[in-house]
Every structure is written in C-alpha cells, then in structure tokens.
Design an enzyme around this catalytic site. Structure first.
Site, PDB file in Angstrom:
ATOM      1  N   ASP A 207      20.069  18.009  14.365  1.00 35.21           N
ATOM      2  CA  ASP A 207      20.082  17.880  15.822  1.00 35.21           C
ATOM      3  C   ASP A 207      20.183  16.406  16.245  1.00 35.21           C
ATOM      4  O   ASP A 207      19.503  15.548  15.683  1.00 35.21           O
ATOM      5  CB  ASP A 207      18.777  18.481  16.359  1.00 35.21           C
ATOM      6  CG  ASP A 207      18.792  18.669  17.848  1.00 35.21           C
ATOM      7  OD1 ASP A 207      19.687  19.365  18.350  1.00 35.21           O
ATOM      8  OD2 ASP A 207      17.894  18.113  18.523  1.00 35.21           O
ATOM      9  N   GLU A 271      24.921  16.989  14.139  1.00 35.89           N
ATOM     10  CA  GLU A 271      25.338  17.098  15.541  1.00 35.89           C
ATOM     11  C   GLU A 271      25.547  15.672  16.032  1.00 35.89           C
ATOM     12  O   GLU A 271      24.609  14.982  16.415  1.00 35.89           O
ATOM     13  CB  GLU A 271      24.285  17.796  16.405  1.00 35.89           C
ATOM     14  CG  GLU A 271      24.828  18.076  17.799  1.00 35.89           C
ATOM     15  CD  GLU A 271      23.793  18.089  18.915  1.00 35.89           C
ATOM     16  OE1 GLU A 271      24.140  18.494  20.025  1.00 35.89           O
ATOM     17  OE2 GLU A 271      22.634  17.670  18.697  1.00 35.89           O
TER      18      GLU A 271
HETATM   19  C1  NOJ Z   1      20.899  19.421  20.923  1.00 36.18           C
HETATM   20  C2  NOJ Z   1      20.588  20.886  20.837  1.00 36.18           C
HETATM   21  O1  NOJ Z   1      21.731  21.572  20.392  1.00 36.18           O
HETATM   22  C3  NOJ Z   1      20.145  21.292  22.207  1.00 36.18           C
HETATM   23  O2  NOJ Z   1      20.085  22.695  22.363  1.00 36.18           O
HETATM   24  C4  NOJ Z   1      18.815  20.639  22.469  1.00 36.18           C
HETATM   25  O3  NOJ Z   1      18.389  20.931  23.781  1.00 36.18           O
HETATM   26  C5  NOJ Z   1      18.919  19.115  22.300  1.00 36.18           C
HETATM   27  N1  NOJ Z   1      19.664  18.724  21.161  1.00 36.18           N
HETATM   28  C6  NOJ Z   1      17.551  18.515  22.162  1.00 36.18           C
HETATM   29  O4  NOJ Z   1      17.000  18.891  20.933  1.00 36.18           O
END
Ligand code: NOJ
Length: 537
Positions: A207, A271
């Site tokens: 993440d 990500e």
């Molecule tokens: C990216 C995640 O995919 C999202 O759903 C989340 O709210 C934020 N990061 C914070 O963790």
C-alpha cells in the site's frame, strides 16, 4: 521497438494473471452481509476455472475499519469478520492445490490509531514506541508543525493534547503514519514479512509504497502551480516532502533481499501511485533489486483510446531498467471499474479492454467483477461507507461504487449473501451481469475472458514475448508479441481495415468467438470495438 528485453530468469509472476479480491465484497459464507475467507474458499472453483494464477487479497487483518482494513490494528492476525488464521492457512493450501497463489496487502505507511504500537507511542514521550510514529512540536504559530495536508483532505497533523505534540497522518487521523527513519519500525516489518512468507503467502501488494519515507526535517511542501495536475492544485501543494523520499529505496532493497531468501522469491507488487513515469520506473531500482512489479496509474487514468494507451505503455517500457517487468490493470477498489470508466457500460468495449490487458507485455491484474464486465454501483448519501465519500459528498461519492458486492447469480443479493441478509454495500442489479448466467453463455464477457486467459497460457509469445507496435490507423492498436503473434485492437466504434505483417496466420482468440481459427490472410476487417489475436504471422 520497445520492451524487447528478455527477462533472464522469469519467475511465476512474469507469465501470471493476477486477480484482486476485495474480500469484504467477494462472497459471504455466514450471512452477516459482508464477505469472508470461507466465502472466498467456496468460490475458488470459479477462479481456477477462469484460469488466474494468483489472488491479491485486500487487507484481511484486524482493523477498526475507519478506512476498511487500511487501518491495521494487528499485522499478524485475521479480522474476525473474515475468519481466523486457520481459515487463511486453509485458503493458501486449497488455492495452492488449484495452482493459485495468495498475495496479501501490506500496509507499511500507517497503522490504525488502535494498534498497540500507537497506543504505547501516544502514552508518553518516553514510550518504547514513541519513535515508531512521526511526532513533532507545534509550529511557531502554535499550529501544525508544517503545511502538509492529508490525502483524504484536511491537515496532515493532529494534536495530541496529552503530550502537546502533533502526530502525522497522510490519510485519516485514525491512520497515524509510521516513522520509517526508526530502526525499530524497519525491524518490525522484517518480522511481519517473514511471518506471512513462512506461511506460504506468495508476496505482497504494498500500500502507498512510494510514500512511506518522509523528509526527516519535516520541511513545508512547495505550493502547487497552474501546470500541476488537478489533484495537486486542489490540495494547493506538491507532495514533495511528505512522500517519496530517496530513502524509500533502502527499504525496498531490504525487502527484496528478504524476498530473495525464499524459493520462489516472494513477490513485491507496489502501489506506486505517482504521476511521473520516470518516478514509477525508479521503484524497480536497478531492475533486479527493488520492486518486482509497480502499478502504473497513468495507464489506469488514460482514456480507452489507442494512442493515449500506447503512449503510456511505450514511455513506460522505454524508462524501465533492464530486467524490469510492467504490470497492467484497469480497475481496483479505489478507482471506477473499467466497465464504467473505460467502457461506459458497453460490453463490446469491456471485451476489447480485457483483451488488451491480457495481451500486453507485462503482468495483467484483474479486479473482481472485471471478468463479467461489472459496472460501478449507485450509492446514495445514506449508504456511504467510505470515509472519503462521506467527506467529499456530493462532489465525489468516494470509492464505494467500485466496492459493491460480487454478483454470483441472478437471485436476491446475487448470491453474494443470504437472501435474508443485508449486503454491507448495495448490489448492482445482479440480473444485468452475474457469474452463473455468463458461465452458461459462450458469448458472454466471462466466456471471452476465460478463452483469452487460456490462449495466453498456451502462448509463450503472449506470456513473455517482446512488444513491437506496427503501423495502423490511429484508432487501432496493432502490435506484435514475441516471434509470431500479432494483436489487433480496434479501440473505436468505427470499423477499420488493417494490414497484417504477413500471411498464413490464424486467429487464436478474439472478442468475437466466431473469428476463432479463421485465417485472415494479410488483411483484416475489424468491427467496432473488436480485437483479435493472430498467431503464426
Ligand atoms: C491505498 C489503498 O488502496 C486505499 O484503499 C487506502 O484508503 C489508502 N491507500 C490508505 O491506506
């Protein structure tokens, strides 16, 4: 010609099709209205039948759900809503028997404010975990230490009355940011990685992986300018110091070393939600020492137009270091589903978009529901569950529309949960698109997705071959994969005649099953939104 570099030692993920499971909306086994691990286990047959190689599970750990699992209260356990650690281990074993690997979601940027580390950290300035988080004295005016704002809106700092210091949160106040300058944090995450990898978890989606290290001096972000992307202008600043500091690469190299100690190495899929493709490429390090795969958001955000998409792809390929491997996706739990955003609900456009994702050079990631062309749900204000939707309603409905539950059949609640239960988010109308009906229909989006995945599995060209774009009308994306496979995608509503680079090929798969096994010669008339894969050309 771009993207022709051979991967010296391909790992399983180079040729894999990944599939994202948003666990809360996938399948509910115990009738409480939200998905769970036993529900997922019941549907492993669907995923094996579809032909995917690995599942990325959105967070399954204990969480107060301020941000639906992305506020982690325990990194080494399972949320009771979803089951137990035994359920997760059983899932890994069962899926493994079907040839499907399990990836978990690692959230290293922040924890929940209910995580024992934060509870200890805020208990005293002398607490053992004080330096696990980013604490700072008020600024000169008595307000926050600097101008950083939260990605979810509002200030990036919250005052802790007890100590008189502020703590940093790049997301909700309930999601305090970890301090990645702390050796204790780095060591603790090494243990978390090993905890899951020792249990057979095949890797992590990481993440906001670009964000975890912040400027040690906590300097103010510079103001946004008119030339900056809309989001930066909206926040009034460039996220220059609260994100993507060079030391993030030290952390990624550290994790890569741990991954390399496993056989097979555990997958690091970041990500990397960054605007610039050179920044994206930097997360691959030398090509062999940081992330294995880094999500490409400029591609997700590009329109479903041939030139726009090949432009992102080719610039990406040109910037990636040797041995790096791209990853392509069109949907996830944070962005409108591809069937809505790219295809405007039109199954013909969904088909060609899926054919594209599954035939580009790189690893495709499908989001649950993509395979049936599931569109975004309609959410009313009182149905909102996403804190971001609640904050920005009615200007932005947040992310609930792309998180509505998976329709398995045409019955009440689409077979997602018991007929008498209430799904945690409203269903899209299951009669419009559902798995059971599409399984029975050889012309469905689902049937096509399965045929394409099977064709990809049979084709070393589609799995690992290079990419070379061929001359075509602007609305058609025509490219060669590997030695002798050509993909033609008409990304428009206008039919186009194209010239193939040679004769003698035959169609191995296409958006229209009637084309299969046909022999087009060196000319092909593509219908509106039609795509075909020709082998032996
Ligand atoms: C990216 C995640 O995919 C999202 O759903 C989340 O709210 C934020 N990061 C914070 O963790």
């Amino acid at each position: 010609m771009t993207g022709t570099g051979r991967v010296a030692s391909p790992e399983w993920w180079h040729s894999a099709v990944l599939y994202q499971v948003y666990i809360r909306s996938f399948a509910d086994a115990d009738g409480d209205g939200h998905g769970d691990l036993p529900g997922l286990r019941r549907h492993l047959d669907h995923l094996a039948w579809l032909g995917v190689d690995a599942l990325w599970l959105s967070p399954v750990g204990p969480s107060p759900n301020a941000d639906w699992g992305y506020d982690v209260a325990d990194y080494c356990a399972v949320h009771p809503d979803y089951g137990t650690l035994d359920d997760l281990e059983a899932l890994i074993a069962e899926a493994g028997q079907l040839g499907i690997r399990i990836l978990l979601d690692l959230v290293p940027n922040h924890t929940s404010d209910k995580h024992p580390w934060f509870e200890d950290s805020r208990s005293s300035t002398l607490a053992a975990h004080r330096d696990f988080y980013v604490w700072a004295d008020p600024g000169a005016d008595g307000g926050p230490p600097n101008n950083w704002v939260s990605t979810f809106g509002g200030p990036g700092w919250t005052l802790d009355d007890a100590s008189g210091q502020y703590y940093l949160h790049n997301f909700l106040p309930e999601q305090p940011d970890l301090n990645w300058w702390s050796q204790g944090v780095r060591d603790a995450f090494d243990e978390i990685l090993r905890f899951w990898w020792d249990r057979g978890v095949a890797g992590f989606r990481i993440d906001v992986c670009h964000m975890i290290v912040k400027d040690a001096q906590l300097r103010d972000n510079p103001p946004a300018t008119e030339d900056d992307p809309f989001v930066m202008q909206m926040f009034g600043q460039r996220p220059f110091y609260n994100s993507n500091q060079p030391e993030v690469h030290d952390v990624l190299r550290r994790w890569r070393t741990i991954s390399a100690g496993y056989d097979p190495p555990r997958l690091l899929l970041g990500e990397t939600n960054v605007e610039q493709l050179d920044t994206l490429a930097s997360f691959y390090g030398s090509g062999t020492d940081e992330l294995h795969l880094a999500f490409n958001f400029p591609f997700i955000e590009a329109p479903l137009k041939a030139k726009a998409l090949w432009d992102v792809l080719e610039r990406t390929e040109a910037l990636l270091p040797d041995q790096a491997w791209p990853v392509w996706t069109g949907s996830n739990h944070d962005v409108s589903r591809l069937a809505t955003r790219w295809a405007e609900g039109d199954p013909a456009r969904v088909r060609v978009a899926l054919l594209m994702l599954l035939t580009l050079r790189g690893t495709p990631v499908l989001y649950q529901g993509d395979e049936i062309g599931l569109v975004d749900g309609n959410i009313t204000e009182d149905e909102l569950r996403d804190p971001v939707g609640r904050r920005f309603w009615p200007y932005y409905a947040g992310r609930d529309p792309e998180r509505t539950p998976m329709p398995w059949d045409a019955g009440r609640h689409g077979g997602f949960t018991d007929a008498g239960a209430t799904p945690w988010l409203p269903m899209t109308d299951p009669r419009v698109a559902n798995v059971a009906d599409q399984r029975a229909d050889p012309r469905s989006v689902l049937a096509m997705t399965r045929r394409v995945i099977a064709a990809r599995r049979r084709s070393p060209d589609l799995q690992l071959g290079g990419y070379e774009r061929l001359a075509s009308p602007d609305e058609v994306w025509l490219f060669r994969r590997g030695e002798s496979t050509v993909v033609a995608l008409n990304l428009s509503g206008t039919p186009h005649d194209i010239t193939l680079p040679g004769r003698g090929g035959s169609v191995v798969v296409g958006t229209d099953p009637a084309r299969d096994a046909s022999v087009p010669g060196d000319a092909l008339s593509l219908g509106a939104w039609e795509g075909v894969v020709v082998a032996g050309v």
